[in-house]
Design a protein around this motif. Sequence first.
Motif, mmCIF file in Angstrom:
data_model
loop_
_atom_site.group_PDB
_atom_site.id
_atom_site.type_symbol
_atom_site.label_atom_id
_atom_site.label_comp_id
_atom_site.label_asym_id
_atom_site.label_seq_id
_atom_site.Cartn_x
_atom_site.Cartn_y
_atom_site.Cartn_z
ATOM 1 N N GLU A 138 6.921 6.940 7.377
ATOM 2 C CA GLU A 138 5.319 6.797 6.912
ATOM 3 C C GLU A 138 4.769 6.492 8.295
ATOM 4 N N ASP A 181 10.015 5.326 3.453
ATOM 5 C CA ASP A 181 8.993 4.423 3.522
ATOM 6 C C ASP A 181 9.448 2.751 3.531
ATOM 7 N N ASP A 185 7.007 -0.242 0.787
ATOM 8 C CA ASP A 185 6.504 0.542 -0.446
ATOM 9 C C ASP A 185 5.801 -0.446 -1.220
ATOM 10 N N TRP A 230 7.360 10.313 1.473
ATOM 11 C CA TRP A 230 8.212 8.956 1.668
ATOM 12 C C TRP A 230 8.173 7.997 0.292
ATOM 13 N N ASP A 231 6.934 8.208 -0.291
ATOM 14 C CA ASP A 231 6.781 7.258 -1.475
ATOM 15 C C ASP A 231 7.577 7.670 -2.672
HETATM 16 CA CA CA Z 1 4.472 4.150 -0.042
#
Ligand code: CA
Length: 268
Positions: free
Chosen positions: A70, A87, A90, A214-215
């Motif tokens: 990210e 990530d 998050d 990446w989420d």
């Molecule tokens: Ca995220």
Amino acid sequence: MALRSALINVMVAAAKKAAKGLVRDLGELENLQVSRKGPADYVSKADRRAEEILHAELRKARPAYGFLMEEAGAIDGTDTSNRWIIDPLDGTTNFLHGIPHFAISIGLERDSELFAGVIYSPVYDELYVAEKGGGAFLNGRRLRVSGRPKLDDALIATGIPFRGTPSHDLFLRQIGLVMGTCAGIRRYGSAALDLAYVAAGRYDGYWENGLFPWDVAAGIVLVREAGGFVSDLAGGRRMLAGGGILAANPVLHAPLAALLAQATPAGS
Ligand code: CA
Ligand code: IPD
Ligand code: CA
């Protein structure tokens, strides 16, 4: 509990190492440097430090793999079949407000398919792992998505767009439809954990617009390995390409997709 593969061990070791710094930073939030990436999108020194640790640990273990992270973006590897999608934190907004609902998310893409995922929630000490064909596990316990068959009994998670993002009207139409149909809605603030909770059967479904690879990379593997269905919001496979995401148990996926489709104007 199934034996963990060498690959999952590498991912878990990196996540646990990065988590130590996040927990330390959470205890000293007043000293943390924070900057803005967008009108309501923040990044802190904690995000960057965690990402540096993940990068260093994973590069040491698998020197040829590429990265998509990210904060630092894409770093090509000499092995073009394998790419980490990371990530480092998050749930940054939660973190910066001292809310313990956040996680590290590490996905592995192999030959253009999502292959493995690790999501670690350090404060809850919940470690979610999944590898293609090997099942999904939470702290060593096998996961299975919920068996709830009816939308009117379903608890559905979502993400609310931040100020400055384009999909506010779409989201308001979607939430109106889901609110009038399902038992309840949750917005906890971490897409990775939303997917992990679908895999764990805590939520019956989850949708969100406009996420980044990446989420969702690790969470997609978890949901699939726990027997759930994942698609983009049009029912296709563009979850890593800006198509939004819909994850649910196998019975509720199609009715939820049909419900959410009513929020999208014809032709768009
Ligand atoms: Ca995220
Ligand atoms: C955010 C979280 C949140 C989701 C946002 C993401 P970040 O990620 O996953 O739940 O609603 O769309 O950007 O910025 O905390 O890594
Ligand atoms: Ca993040």
